[in-house]
Design an enzyme around this catalytic site. Structure first.
Site, PDB file in Angstrom:
ATOM      1  N   TYR A  44       0.797  -1.233   0.000  1.00 20.14           N
ATOM      2  CA  TYR A  44       0.000   0.000   0.000  1.00 20.14           C
ATOM      3  C   TYR A  44       0.827   1.279   0.000  1.00 20.14           C
ATOM      4  O   TYR A  44       1.749   1.443   0.799  1.00 20.14           O
ATOM      5  CB  TYR A  44      -0.922   0.036   1.229  1.00 20.14           C
ATOM      6  CG  TYR A  44      -2.149   0.898   1.008  1.00 20.14           C
ATOM      7  CD1 TYR A  44      -3.329   0.328   0.538  1.00 20.14           C
ATOM      8  CD2 TYR A  44      -2.123   2.261   1.223  1.00 20.14           C
ATOM      9  CE1 TYR A  44      -4.450   1.118   0.304  1.00 20.14           C
ATOM     10  CE2 TYR A  44      -3.240   3.058   0.990  1.00 20.14           C
ATOM     11  CZ  TYR A  44      -4.405   2.478   0.531  1.00 20.14           C
ATOM     12  OH  TYR A  44      -5.511   3.249   0.296  1.00 20.14           O
ATOM     13  N   LYS A  48       7.625   8.553  -0.304  1.00 24.99           N
ATOM     14  CA  LYS A  48       8.101   8.898   1.031  1.00 24.99           C
ATOM     15  C   LYS A  48       9.500   8.341   1.288  1.00 24.99           C
ATOM     16  O   LYS A  48      10.329   8.976   1.927  1.00 24.99           O
ATOM     17  CB  LYS A  48       7.111   8.413   2.096  1.00 24.99           C
ATOM     18  CG  LYS A  48       5.715   9.007   1.923  1.00 24.99           C
ATOM     19  CD  LYS A  48       5.748  10.517   1.965  1.00 24.99           C
ATOM     20  CE  LYS A  48       4.563  11.168   1.308  1.00 24.99           C
ATOM     21  NZ  LYS A  48       3.478  11.587   2.155  1.00 24.99           N
ATOM     22  N   HIS A 104       8.005  17.697   2.990  1.00 27.39           N
ATOM     23  CA  HIS A 104       6.632  17.188   2.795  1.00 27.39           C
ATOM     24  C   HIS A 104       5.718  18.387   2.537  1.00 27.39           C
ATOM     25  O   HIS A 104       4.944  18.786   3.403  1.00 27.39           O
ATOM     26  CB  HIS A 104       6.221  16.430   4.067  1.00 27.39           C
ATOM     27  CG  HIS A 104       4.957  15.648   3.942  1.00 27.39           C
ATOM     28  ND1 HIS A 104       4.174  15.332   5.030  1.00 27.39           N
ATOM     29  CD2 HIS A 104       4.335  15.087   2.873  1.00 27.39           C
ATOM     30  CE1 HIS A 104       3.124  14.624   4.635  1.00 27.39           C
ATOM     31  NE2 HIS A 104       3.193  14.457   3.335  1.00 27.39           N
ATOM     32  N   SER A 153       0.112  14.337   6.997  1.00 26.90           N
ATOM     33  CA  SER A 153      -0.665  13.485   6.093  1.00 26.90           C
ATOM     34  C   SER A 153      -2.163  13.695   6.301  1.00 26.90           C
ATOM     35  O   SER A 153      -2.632  13.751   7.438  1.00 26.90           O
ATOM     36  CB  SER A 153      -0.307  12.021   6.334  1.00 26.90           C
ATOM     37  OG  SER A 153       1.077  11.854   6.137  1.00 26.90           O
ATOM     38  N   ASP A 161       2.506  17.216  -2.722  1.00 27.30           N
ATOM     39  CA  ASP A 161       2.936  16.424  -1.558  1.00 27.30           C
ATOM     40  C   ASP A 161       4.405  16.618  -1.176  1.00 27.30           C
ATOM     41  O   ASP A 161       4.724  16.589   0.003  1.00 27.30           O
ATOM     42  CB  ASP A 161       2.677  14.937  -1.823  1.00 27.30           C
ATOM     43  CG  ASP A 161       2.677  14.087  -0.556  1.00 27.30           C
ATOM     44  OD1 ASP A 161       1.972  14.457   0.400  1.00 27.30           O
ATOM     45  OD2 ASP A 161       3.384  13.058  -0.518  1.00 27.30           O
ATOM     46  N   ARG A 197      -7.651   6.028  -1.701  1.00 33.74           N
ATOM     47  CA  ARG A 197      -6.843   6.973  -2.487  1.00 33.74           C
ATOM     48  C   ARG A 197      -7.137   6.865  -3.980  1.00 33.74           C
ATOM     49  O   ARG A 197      -7.580   5.824  -4.469  1.00 33.74           O
ATOM     50  CB  ARG A 197      -5.352   6.681  -2.262  1.00 33.74           C
ATOM     51  CG  ARG A 197      -4.886   6.838  -0.817  1.00 33.74           C
ATOM     52  CD  ARG A 197      -4.116   8.097  -0.607  1.00 33.74           C
ATOM     53  NE  ARG A 197      -3.874   8.382   0.811  1.00 33.74           N
ATOM     54  CZ  ARG A 197      -3.222   9.461   1.229  1.00 33.74           C
ATOM     55  NH1 ARG A 197      -2.748  10.334   0.390  1.00 33.74           N
ATOM     56  NH2 ARG A 197      -3.058   9.688   2.518  1.00 33.74           N
TER      57      ARG A 197
HETATM   58  P1  GTP Z   1      -1.538  13.281   2.152  1.00 35.92           P
HETATM   59  O1  GTP Z   1      -1.716  12.890   0.746  1.00 35.92           O
HETATM   60  O2  GTP Z   1      -1.851  12.178   3.107  1.00 35.92           O
HETATM   61  O3  GTP Z   1      -0.193  13.863   2.455  1.00 35.92           O
HETATM   62  O4  GTP Z   1      -2.702  14.360   2.510  1.00 35.92           O
HETATM   63  P2  GTP Z   1      -2.921  15.902   2.148  1.00 35.92           P
HETATM   64  O5  GTP Z   1      -2.185  16.757   3.121  1.00 35.92           O
HETATM   65  O6  GTP Z   1      -2.685  16.150   0.709  1.00 35.92           O
HETATM   66  O7  GTP Z   1      -4.483  16.101   2.495  1.00 35.92           O
HETATM   67  P3  GTP Z   1      -5.732  16.322   1.512  1.00 35.92           P
HETATM   68  O8  GTP Z   1      -5.665  17.639   0.798  1.00 35.92           O
HETATM   69  O9  GTP Z   1      -5.904  15.120   0.679  1.00 35.92           O
HETATM   70  O10 GTP Z   1      -6.912  16.416   2.559  1.00 35.92           O
HETATM   71  C1  GTP Z   1      -7.203  15.392   3.475  1.00 35.92           C
HETATM   72  C2  GTP Z   1      -8.582  15.547   4.046  1.00 35.92           C
HETATM   73  O11 GTP Z   1      -8.721  16.830   4.653  1.00 35.92           O
HETATM   74  C3  GTP Z   1      -9.675  15.437   2.981  1.00 35.92           C
HETATM   75  O12 GTP Z   1     -10.724  14.649   3.478  1.00 35.92           O
HETATM   76  C4  GTP Z   1     -10.115  16.864   2.786  1.00 35.92           C
HETATM   77  O13 GTP Z   1     -11.456  16.949   2.397  1.00 35.92           O
HETATM   78  C5  GTP Z   1      -9.858  17.514   4.152  1.00 35.92           C
HETATM   79  N1  GTP Z   1      -9.529  18.957   4.001  1.00 35.92           N
HETATM   80  C6  GTP Z   1      -8.622  19.488   3.131  1.00 35.92           C
HETATM   81  N2  GTP Z   1      -8.617  20.843   3.199  1.00 35.92           N
HETATM   82  C7  GTP Z   1      -9.512  21.171   4.151  1.00 35.92           C
HETATM   83  C8  GTP Z   1      -9.968  22.431   4.689  1.00 35.92           C
HETATM   84  O14 GTP Z   1      -9.533  23.521   4.302  1.00 35.92           O
HETATM   85  N3  GTP Z   1     -10.903  22.368   5.679  1.00 35.92           N
HETATM   86  C9  GTP Z   1     -11.409  21.175   6.132  1.00 35.92           C
HETATM   87  N4  GTP Z   1     -12.306  21.203   7.089  1.00 35.92           N
HETATM   88  N5  GTP Z   1     -11.017  19.975   5.633  1.00 35.92           N
HETATM   89  C10 GTP Z   1     -10.088  19.974   4.657  1.00 35.92           C
HETATM   90  C1  SPV Z   2       1.036  10.535   3.362  1.00 32.85           C
HETATM   91  O1  SPV Z   2       0.726   9.681   4.212  1.00 32.85           O
HETATM   92  O2  SPV Z   2       1.558  11.636   3.684  1.00 32.85           O
HETATM   93  C2  SPV Z   2       0.757  10.300   1.930  1.00 32.85           C
HETATM   94  C3  SPV Z   2       0.247   8.994   1.534  1.00 32.85           C
HETATM   95  O3  SPV Z   2       0.997  11.187   1.117  1.00 32.85           O
HETATM   96  S1  SPV Z   2       1.484   7.796   1.392  1.00 32.85           S
HETATM   97  O4  SPV Z   2       1.990   7.829   0.034  1.00 32.85           O
HETATM   98  O5  SPV Z   2       0.876   6.492   1.683  1.00 32.85           O
HETATM   99  O6  SPV Z   2       2.574   8.093   2.296  1.00 32.85           O
HETATM  100 MN    MN Z   3       1.753  13.105   2.104  1.00 32.97          MN
END
Ligand code: GTP
Ligand code: SPV
Ligand code: MN
Length: 613
Positions: A215, A224, A244, A266, A291, A390
């Site tokens: 995964y 990562k 990150h 994350s 990312d 994802r």
């Molecule tokens: P990784 O890929 O794991 O590193 O995550 P990421 O930091 O890119 O987070 P992502 O933008 O995918 O958002 C993760 C979750 O947070 C999703 O379910 C979004 O809907 C929620 N989210 C993102 N931005 C906001 C915001 O401004 N407000 C709220 N309340 N939720 C948010």
């Molecule tokens: C994170 O966990 O910050 C991600 C998803 O962007 S993974 O590629 O599984 O690490």
């Molecule tokens: Mn990430």
């Protein structure tokens, strides 16, 4: 392509030795290209691991359901096996590298029986650019090959750049499920039990050994493992930054553009911020990366960032046409979905997709038939899509991808954002008083743990410095020192004014009713606009003990946010901050022992005294 055709003798030998150890039925060197991608998908369809989605609704797309035990990164099985334990530091798991290699060699012995060994040459960063790094991943998973095709640049063109003696990061990956004679996967996602999973990094020898998980970040080793954990070590040694961070381009109504990066832990909003559609008229946001950012100083003293990836591995739940239309379009075709629901009409579905599922039944991420949800919510623990479901989508499909996203020179950064999920205390936005104060703020980032990691701490606030807690390949105290050192060097060269300005943001403040106060998503453009102006010395602010906060009228209130709310999220919660500071002093900084730079203790003393006058 056959192993014998590899021109790089060192690479050929490494692959041959790996094949002798892991005993695959055959070995195949990946060449890249659409036909190879299609063949990988077909292999997983034949294994019963993939479901082809409806060609009209989701052209060229497939859905996978992983094993319920293999749904996210496994931080407690992730190791930084540096030669000395003190170099891994208090925030990383450590095993002596010789011992770990011995253990893992026994796990790898025969682990690919009944499978094909794929050799994936990949480039992080545009192929052939000075800033790019080459890796070669050996894997027994066609799912991994297909994902690497989207997330990185794969194939013969990478081997051409590597030549006969170029440098590459060798990456082993096996799902750890050998097949007996005649045995097939038959629809069961292959992986090893938790106690046999290892995601290992050998920083001195720049090697990655991953075993037992198929995964995400555990298996797609360019992301990562290479672009953060190994690259952070290279960056420390060579004077640059591997972070990150998302990278966005923002243009104001006057047509002036700036580039901003942001480090949030994350599943805390990087992809969403990178692609946001501003609600503020006349402003525009475009995506460079969602990312990871690699940043190097230019001759002009500015920091230039590139996105080493070629695709998005984005969180599905919560993504919809309102919250992130650009991600929805990016994933509208040629996309790999993992652990989403499957609708009767052959499309994917997840919580927060913005509509109920069509038809009467849906198949959840575990493969069970369930009644179709009428709304787009489900009770916790009974989700149709796993909370860490994802989509893997090519970056070039993103409607707001910046024209310069593949420019090997990178883009000059004006501001860094740090943030996390903090229901209390941390304000909507806060500008640091200077570089070291900014490093201090980055070092104390806290956030609720999300489903992006398998952990019994999900939902609890933990310190996640620079959003790098799970991704720093060396001692975090030395990492802080590296950041401070870059600021000092710029100052010594008279280029301190060229450094990005540092801001702290928090979209996740909650009210007494446990609801988010700030609407987030596109409305975050209001905060970005203030940050943009602050970078130019404009934007109204007040200096407070924690930094520069916007004056009450500096950020126009979005609908649904009362004057009272706005005051709360842009004010200083004195009692909350006193607790925050006490916690850093008692529980956070002492972890780093004498590696915690003195400058950061000085900042801690200073902020404390500002509250005590
Ligand atoms: P990784 O890929 O794991 O590193 O995550 P990421 O930091 O890119 O987070 P992502 O933008 O995918 O958002 C993760 C979750 O947070 C999703 O379910 C979004 O809907 C929620 N989210 C993102 N931005 C906001 C915001 O401004 N407000 C709220 N309340 N939720 C948010
Ligand atoms: C994170 O966990 O910050 C991600 C998803 O962007 S993974 O590629 O599984 O690490
Ligand atoms: Mn990430």
């Amino acid at each position: 392509m056959k192993v014998q055709e590899l021109k790089h003798a060192g690479l050929r030998k490494w692959v041959e030795e790996a094949a002798a150890l892991m005993s695959p039925d055959s070995v195949e060197v990946c060449e890249g290209g659409q036909a190879e991608y299609d063949r990988m998908i077909q292999i997983t369809l034949d294994q019963g691991l993939a479901t082809k989605l409806d060609e009209k609704k989701r052209p060229g797309s497939v859905l996978y359901r992983s094993d319920p035990s293999d749904v996210a990164r496994v931080e407690n099985r992730t190791y930084i096996a540096s030669e000395s334990e003190s170099n891994a530091g208090p925030t990383n798991n450590w095993i002596d590298p010789a011992e770990l290699k011995k253990t893992m060699t026994e796990l790898y012995r025969g682990s690919m029986k009944g499978r094909v060994m794929y050799v994936i040459p990949f480039s992080m960063g545009p192929v052939g650019s000075d800033i790019a790094k080459i890796g070669v991943e050996i894997t027994d998973s066609a799912y991994v090959v297909a994902n690497m095709h989207i997330m990185t640049r794969v194939g013969t063109r990478v081997l051409d750049v590597l030549g006969s003696d170029g440098f590459y990061v060798p990456c082993f990956h096996s799902v750890g499920k050998p097949l007996a004679a005649g045995e097939k996967d038959n629809g069961k996602w292959p992986c090893a039990p938790m106690e046999h999973k290892y995601i290992s990094h050998f920083p001195e020898t720049r090697e990655i050994w991953s075993y037992g998980s198929g995964y995400g970040g555990n298996a797609l080793l360019g992301k990562k493992c290479l672009a953060l954990r190994i690259a952070s070590v290279l960056a420390r040694d060579e004077g640059w930054l591997a972070e990150h961070m998302l990278i966005l381009k923002i243009t104001n109504p006057q047509g002036e553009a700036k580039y901003i990066t942001g480090a949030f832990p994350s599943a805390c909003g990087k992809t969403n911020l990178a692609m946001l559609i501003p609600t503020l008229p006349g402003w525009k946001v475009e995506t460079v990366g969602d990312d990871i950012a690699w940043m190097k100083f230019g001759a002009d003293g500015r920091l230039y960032a590139i996105n080493p990836e070629a695709g998005f591995f984005g969180v599905a739940p919560g993504t919809n046409d309102e919250s992130n239309r650009n991600a929805m379009v990016s994933a509208s075709k040629n996309t790999i979905f993992t652990n989403c629901g499957l609708t009767e009409d052959g499309d994917i579905w997840w919580e927060g997709i913005g509509y109920g599922a069509p038809g009467s039944e849906i198949i959840d991420w575990k493969g069970n038939k369930r009644p179709s949800p009428q709304k787009d919510k489900s009770p916790k623990g009974e989700e149709i899509a796993h909370p860490n479901a994802r989509f893997t989508a090519p970056a070039k499909q993103c409607p707001c991808i910046a024209a310069e996203w593949e420019d090997p020179k990178g883009v000059p950064i004006s501001a860094f954002l740090f943030g996390g999920r903090r229901p209390k205390t941390i304000p909507l936005v806060n500008q640091s008083k200077g570089w070291i104060h900014g490093v201090f703020m980055g070092s104390i980032v806290g956030s609720e743990v999300t489903a992006a990691v398998i952990s019994d701490q999900v939902g609890q606030v933990r310190r996640d410095p620079f959003a790098m807690l799970p991704f720093c390949g060396y001692h975090m105290g030395d990492y802080f020192k590296h950041w401070i050192g870059l600021g000092k060097k710029a100052e010594a060269e008279g280029k301190a004014d060229k450094l990005p300005k540092i801001f702290f943001v928090n979209w996740f403040r909650k009210n007494a009713g446990d609801r988010f106060i700030w609407p987030g998503y596109g409305e975050n453009s209001r905060v970005l606009a203030w940050i943009f102006d602050r970078c130019d010395g404009r934007g109204k602010a007040v200096e407070t003990p924690i930094g520069f906060l916007p004056t009450p009228d500096a950020i126009e209130r979005p609908a649904g946010v009362s004057e009272e709310d706005m005051k709360e999220i842009t004010g200083v919660d004195i009692e909350g901050w006193k607790k925050e500071i006490a916690d850093v002093r008692k529980n956070h900084y002492p972890k780093f022992g004498d590696k915690l730079p003195k400058e950061l203790y000085d900042e801690l003393d200073a902020i404390e005294s500002r509250f005590n006058v």
